[in-house]
Design a protein around this motif. Structure first.
Motif, PDB file in Angstrom:
ATOM      1  N   MET A 177     -13.066  25.128  -9.719  1.00 52.98           N
ATOM      2  CA  MET A 177     -12.492  26.184 -10.566  1.00 52.98           C
ATOM      3  C   MET A 177     -12.104  25.672 -11.950  1.00 52.98           C
ATOM      4  O   MET A 177     -11.830  26.459 -12.844  1.00 52.98           O
ATOM      5  CB  MET A 177     -11.244  26.763  -9.894  1.00 52.98           C
ATOM      6  CG  MET A 177     -11.516  27.412  -8.578  1.00 52.98           C
ATOM      7  SD  MET A 177     -12.376  28.950  -8.776  1.00 52.98           S
ATOM      8  CE  MET A 177     -13.097  29.104  -7.162  1.00 52.98           C
ATOM      9  N   HIS A 178     -12.004  24.358 -12.081  1.00 52.27           N
ATOM     10  CA  HIS A 178     -11.568  23.781 -13.351  1.00 52.27           C
ATOM     11  C   HIS A 178     -12.720  23.238 -14.182  1.00 52.27           C
ATOM     12  O   HIS A 178     -12.502  22.641 -15.229  1.00 52.27           O
ATOM     13  CB  HIS A 178     -10.553  22.665 -13.089  1.00 52.27           C
ATOM     14  CG  HIS A 178      -9.280  23.172 -12.467  1.00 52.27           C
ATOM     15  ND1 HIS A 178      -9.183  23.460 -11.120  1.00 52.27           N
ATOM     16  CD2 HIS A 178      -8.079  23.481 -12.996  1.00 52.27           C
ATOM     17  CE1 HIS A 178      -7.965  23.910 -10.864  1.00 52.27           C
ATOM     18  NE2 HIS A 178      -7.288  23.930 -11.981  1.00 52.27           N
ATOM     19  N   THR A 187      -9.166  22.129  -0.908  1.00 54.87           N
ATOM     20  CA  THR A 187      -8.263  21.124  -1.463  1.00 54.87           C
ATOM     21  C   THR A 187      -7.201  20.846  -0.409  1.00 54.87           C
ATOM     22  O   THR A 187      -6.615  21.773   0.134  1.00 54.87           O
ATOM     23  CB  THR A 187      -7.602  21.635  -2.757  1.00 54.87           C
ATOM     24  OG1 THR A 187      -8.585  21.660  -3.794  1.00 54.87           O
ATOM     25  CG2 THR A 187      -6.460  20.721  -3.192  1.00 54.87           C
ATOM     26  N   ALA A 216      -2.928  18.638 -12.340  1.00 57.86           N
ATOM     27  CA  ALA A 216      -1.743  19.110 -13.070  1.00 57.86           C
ATOM     28  C   ALA A 216      -1.205  20.407 -12.471  1.00 57.86           C
ATOM     29  O   ALA A 216      -0.016  20.697 -12.563  1.00 57.86           O
ATOM     30  CB  ALA A 216      -2.096  19.307 -14.549  1.00 57.86           C
ATOM     31  N   ASP A 217      -2.072  21.196 -11.848  1.00 59.48           N
ATOM     32  CA  ASP A 217      -1.621  22.431 -11.197  1.00 59.48           C
ATOM     33  C   ASP A 217      -0.861  22.154  -9.906  1.00 59.48           C
ATOM     34  O   ASP A 217      -0.164  23.025  -9.392  1.00 59.48           O
ATOM     35  CB  ASP A 217      -2.822  23.332 -10.863  1.00 59.48           C
ATOM     36  CG  ASP A 217      -3.340  24.064 -12.086  1.00 59.48           C
ATOM     37  OD1 ASP A 217      -2.705  23.929 -13.157  1.00 59.48           O
ATOM     38  OD2 ASP A 217      -4.364  24.749 -11.979  1.00 59.48           O
ATOM     39  N   LEU A 218      -1.034  20.968  -9.367  1.00 59.84           N
ATOM     40  CA  LEU A 218      -0.430  20.646  -8.071  1.00 59.84           C
ATOM     41  C   LEU A 218       0.917  19.945  -8.202  1.00 59.84           C
ATOM     42  O   LEU A 218       1.688  19.917  -7.258  1.00 59.84           O
ATOM     43  CB  LEU A 218      -1.371  19.752  -7.256  1.00 59.84           C
ATOM     44  CG  LEU A 218      -2.712  20.364  -6.886  1.00 59.84           C
ATOM     45  CD1 LEU A 218      -3.636  19.309  -6.311  1.00 59.84           C
ATOM     46  CD2 LEU A 218      -2.505  21.471  -5.867  1.00 59.84           C
ATOM     47  N   MET A 263      -8.958  30.255  -2.329  1.00 57.95           N
ATOM     48  CA  MET A 263      -8.059  30.992  -3.216  1.00 57.95           C
ATOM     49  C   MET A 263      -6.668  31.140  -2.569  1.00 57.95           C
ATOM     50  O   MET A 263      -5.650  31.145  -3.253  1.00 57.95           O
ATOM     51  CB  MET A 263      -8.629  32.379  -3.519  1.00 57.95           C
ATOM     52  CG  MET A 263      -9.996  32.373  -4.179  1.00 57.95           C
ATOM     53  SD  MET A 263      -9.949  31.531  -5.776  1.00 57.95           S
ATOM     54  CE  MET A 263     -11.639  31.799  -6.332  1.00 57.95           C
ATOM     55  N   GLN A 294      -5.080  29.089  -0.864  1.00 60.27           N
ATOM     56  CA  GLN A 294      -4.265  27.880  -1.003  1.00 60.27           C
ATOM     57  C   GLN A 294      -3.358  27.942  -2.220  1.00 60.27           C
ATOM     58  O   GLN A 294      -2.275  27.359  -2.221  1.00 60.27           O
ATOM     59  CB  GLN A 294      -5.166  26.654  -1.136  1.00 60.27           C
ATOM     60  CG  GLN A 294      -5.881  26.279   0.141  1.00 60.27           C
ATOM     61  CD  GLN A 294      -6.674  24.998  -0.041  1.00 60.27           C
ATOM     62  OE1 GLN A 294      -7.070  24.653  -1.151  1.00 60.27           O
ATOM     63  NE2 GLN A 294      -6.887  24.292   1.047  1.00 60.27           N
ATOM     64  N   ARG A 336       1.204  27.163  -4.207  1.00 56.74           N
ATOM     65  CA  ARG A 336       1.406  26.204  -5.301  1.00 56.74           C
ATOM     66  C   ARG A 336       2.457  26.685  -6.292  1.00 56.74           C
ATOM     67  O   ARG A 336       2.701  27.871  -6.424  1.00 56.74           O
ATOM     68  CB  ARG A 336       0.099  25.995  -6.066  1.00 56.74           C
ATOM     69  CG  ARG A 336      -0.942  25.303  -5.234  1.00 56.74           C
ATOM     70  CD  ARG A 336      -2.103  24.941  -6.112  1.00 56.74           C
ATOM     71  NE  ARG A 336      -3.234  24.549  -5.300  1.00 56.74           N
ATOM     72  CZ  ARG A 336      -4.464  24.414  -5.786  1.00 56.74           C
ATOM     73  NH1 ARG A 336      -4.680  24.654  -7.062  1.00 56.74           N
ATOM     74  NH2 ARG A 336      -5.442  24.045  -5.003  1.00 56.74           N
ATOM     75  N   GLU A 337       2.995  25.707  -6.998  1.00 53.98           N
ATOM     76  CA  GLU A 337       3.957  26.032  -8.045  1.00 53.98           C
ATOM     77  C   GLU A 337       3.262  26.789  -9.170  1.00 53.98           C
ATOM     78  O   GLU A 337       3.771  27.786  -9.678  1.00 53.98           O
ATOM     79  CB  GLU A 337       4.552  24.732  -8.569  1.00 53.98           C
ATOM     80  CG  GLU A 337       5.857  24.905  -9.268  1.00 53.98           C
ATOM     81  CD  GLU A 337       6.465  23.557  -9.606  1.00 53.98           C
ATOM     82  OE1 GLU A 337       7.142  23.471 -10.617  1.00 53.98           O
ATOM     83  OE2 GLU A 337       6.224  22.590  -8.853  1.00 53.98           O
ATOM     84  N   VAL A 338       2.082  26.324  -9.568  1.00 50.80           N
ATOM     85  CA  VAL A 338       1.320  26.975 -10.624  1.00 50.80           C
ATOM     86  C   VAL A 338       0.230  27.816  -9.958  1.00 50.80           C
ATOM     87  O   VAL A 338      -0.754  27.294  -9.464  1.00 50.80           O
ATOM     88  CB  VAL A 338       0.663  25.939 -11.564  1.00 50.80           C
ATOM     89  CG1 VAL A 338      -0.075  26.633 -12.701  1.00 50.80           C
ATOM     90  CG2 VAL A 338       1.702  24.977 -12.097  1.00 50.80           C
ATOM     91  N   LYS A 353      -2.364  29.551 -10.700  1.00 55.81           N
ATOM     92  CA  LYS A 353      -3.300  29.901 -11.756  1.00 55.81           C
ATOM     93  C   LYS A 353      -4.497  28.972 -11.691  1.00 55.81           C
ATOM     94  O   LYS A 353      -4.334  27.769 -11.565  1.00 55.81           O
ATOM     95  CB  LYS A 353      -2.571  29.706 -13.106  1.00 55.81           C
ATOM     96  CG  LYS A 353      -3.174  30.438 -14.257  1.00 55.81           C
ATOM     97  CD  LYS A 353      -2.459  31.758 -14.493  1.00 55.81           C
ATOM     98  CE  LYS A 353      -2.865  32.353 -15.828  1.00 55.81           C
ATOM     99  NZ  LYS A 353      -2.480  33.769 -15.896  1.00 55.81           N
ATOM    100  N   LEU A 354      -5.678  29.551 -11.779  1.00 61.84           N
ATOM    101  CA  LEU A 354      -6.898  28.757 -11.894  1.00 61.84           C
ATOM    102  C   LEU A 354      -7.584  29.194 -13.186  1.00 61.84           C
ATOM    103  O   LEU A 354      -7.514  30.354 -13.556  1.00 61.84           O
ATOM    104  CB  LEU A 354      -7.822  29.016 -10.702  1.00 61.84           C
ATOM    105  CG  LEU A 354      -7.335  28.517  -9.349  1.00 61.84           C
ATOM    106  CD1 LEU A 354      -8.184  29.080  -8.229  1.00 61.84           C
ATOM    107  CD2 LEU A 354      -7.331  26.999  -9.315  1.00 61.84           C
TER     108      LEU A 354
END
Lengths: 200, 321
Positions: free
Chosen positions: A82-83, A98, A131-133, B24, B26, B30-32, B34-35
């Motif tokens: 996705m990144h 993940t 960084a998202d994790l 998705m 998962q 998460r804290e963030v 956003k993808l």
């Protein structure tokens, strides 16, 4: 070791690393990781699917043997699909799971593990995904093969083999868990059929 | 897949979408949340019918994928001034949007829009026709209930599901009757004769069974029960049982709940407590109603990603178009 062999596409490919050499490279990388981290504390290994996940597991086994602790709970997988910055230019990519160790990555030293380091774009995507994790204390990079041709300022901390290659050449990483045998092969696309894997 | 207009799709495509929805899913932990996958893309939610849950779910799904999401409702828009569906669609497409999520009271409106505007279209419910993302989220929630974290790659093989209520007016039932058998489930449609579509009642055209006696079906101990909302607003002049008759024959009452102690309960919401489902059933730990809502975001993320992330769709099959 350089010898002729059969590539994935059934064409002639040179085998540049055999099973024993891959095993030795991983053992060396495990020692390097422990040395750089001054021990096993707060180490987390995240493999980048598909083959990076298997390599991370193998490294964890070695780290466990060396440090005398169970690294199983500290291994995960980090999907970067996705990144990626090339989502639009290619057919829709299927993502992979993940899996993050239960303790998370905050304050940990995360070692990203991948099979091939090439343009560096996968690793850039991995840094974004990470960084998202959470916020690791430090991020390191371990790869089995560095074939050059970087497009971004990214460098691995541990490299199993530096493999200078032409862009027209295709490097394939074959792992027992996926491909039924361990080998690193290189073939010229001008002569052979492009093979799957190891194009990161 | 160019559009998602129907839940009729091959098994492998359905499982690929459900697996993507697992990924998705998962990010909800998460804290963030956003993808960046749809950064720079614009999605319009074109809702000609009122809907809070579906519209919010699509909006959150788009935003969590970093798309810009714009909501247009039928009321107060140019549609209420008499503009045709085609002109509305072409106007929105001319503004440069990348995808349209459409809900309409008119069966077939999303398919027409897809032909006109040349952008990916997602059917978010059209008349009494289909509601494919609802069927996908039902399948997702049920698959998770059955297989847990090991759900990836699996279908619903051998799972026996009874869909109960106003089948004929339910786009949810129709989409589920198309999708669930493709995933290997055995589907029984249960409802008053007046609520059963002719196609289902006269045989196996849909590949499903139709019954009018809920108690007989409960005796077979189905693995899952899907209770449909009694949609008084959609029945028009249809001959329908009174609420009292409905409760007697087809409501999941506390007594009926006790007879199927193992069955997983699904409901597309919003619920009429005491009519199609008792409060005890709705609040029981076998109810997946809130899990279905959560699954809705994950499934819609998977759909939007599949349609909009790439300029080069990997496949274009007839099923999901």
């Amino acid at each position: 070791m350089t010898q002729p062999g059969t590539g994935v596409g059934g064409t002639t490919a040179r085998t540049v690393l055999g099973a024993d050499e891959i095993a030795r490279a991983l053992t060396r990388i495990a020692h390097e990781i422990l040395e750089a981290n001054q021990g096993p504390d707060d180490l987390v290994l995240l493999g980048i699917p598909t083959r990076g996940v298997h390599l991370a597991q193998r490294l964890a086994d070695r780290l466990g043997d060396i440090a005398g602790i169970d690294f199983g709970p500290r291994v995960g997988a980090l999907d970067v699909t996705m990144h990626r910055d090339d989502l639009r230019g290619r057919p829709t990519r299927a993502s992979q799971p993940t899996r993050i160790p239960a303790d998370g990555v905050d304050g940990k030293t995360v070692v990203l593990v991948d099979d091939v380091l090439y343009s560096g774009r996968t690793i850039r995507a991995a840094l974004d995904a990470l960084a998202d994790l959470g916020r690791p204390r430090a991020v390191r990079l371990a790869v089995l093969v560095d074939r050059g041709h970087r497009e971004l300022p990214i460098r691995a901390d541990s490299v199993g083999k530096n493999l200078p290659s032409a862009r027209s050449e295709h490097v394939s990483i074959l792992l027992d868990e996926v491909d039924g045998r361990d080998a690193v092969t290189i073939e010229d696309r001008a002569q052979g059929t492009p093979a799957e894997g190891g194009t990161a | 897949m160019k559009h998602l207009l129907t839940a009729a799709m091959p098994r492998d495509e359905a499982i690929a979408l459900l697996d993507l929805a697992e990924d998705m899913h998962q990010i909800q932990d998460r804290e963030v949340k956003k993808l960046p996958a749809l950064r720079g893309r614009t999605v319009v939610n074109l809702f000609f019918e009122d809907s809070t849950r579906t519209r919010s779910s699509f909006e959150i799904a788009g935003k969590w994928l970093s798309a810009d999401v714009i909501n247009v409702s039928g009321k107060g828009s140019s549609v209420s001034k008499g503009e045709s569906l085609r002109d509305t669609g072409l106007t929105i497409a001319a503004m440069g949007v990348d995808g349209v999520v459409v809900r309409s009271g008119a069966s077939g409106a999303p398919a027409l829009l897809a032909d006109w505007i040349g952008r990916p279209v997602v059917n978010a419910g059209d008349g009494t026709h289909e509601h494919p993302t609802q069927a996908l989220l039902d399948a997702f929630a049920l698959r998770r209930r059955i297989h847990g974290d090991a759900a990836r790659g699996k279908g619903l093989d051998g799972v026996r599901i009874a869909i109960v209520g106003d089948i004929a007016h339910s786009r949810v039932a129709r989409s589920n009757a198309l999708l669930l058998p493709a995933l290997g489930a055995e589907v029984t449609l249960v409802g008053p004769a007046a609520f059963l579509p002719v196609a289902a009642a006269d045989g196996t055209r849909l590949g499903v069974r139709a019954e009018t006696d809920l108690d007989l079906v409960l005796d077979e101990q189905p693995d899952a029960l899907m209770l449909l909302r009694v949609q008084l607003e959609r029945q028009g002049g249809h001959v329908a049982p009174s609420p009292a008759e409905y409760i007697t024959g087809w409501s999941l009452t506390d007594e009926r709940l006790a007879r199927v102690p193992e069955a997983t309960l699904l409901h597309p919401g919003p619920m009429n407590r005491g009519l199609e489902i008792s409060s005890r059933a709705a609040d029981s730990d076998r109810s997946t109603i809130l899990e279905q809502v959560t699954a809705g975001v994950s499934v819609r993320m998977a759909v939007l990603y599949s349609l909009l992330a790439s300029d080069h769709p990997s496949s274009d099959n007839g099923g999901a178009r």
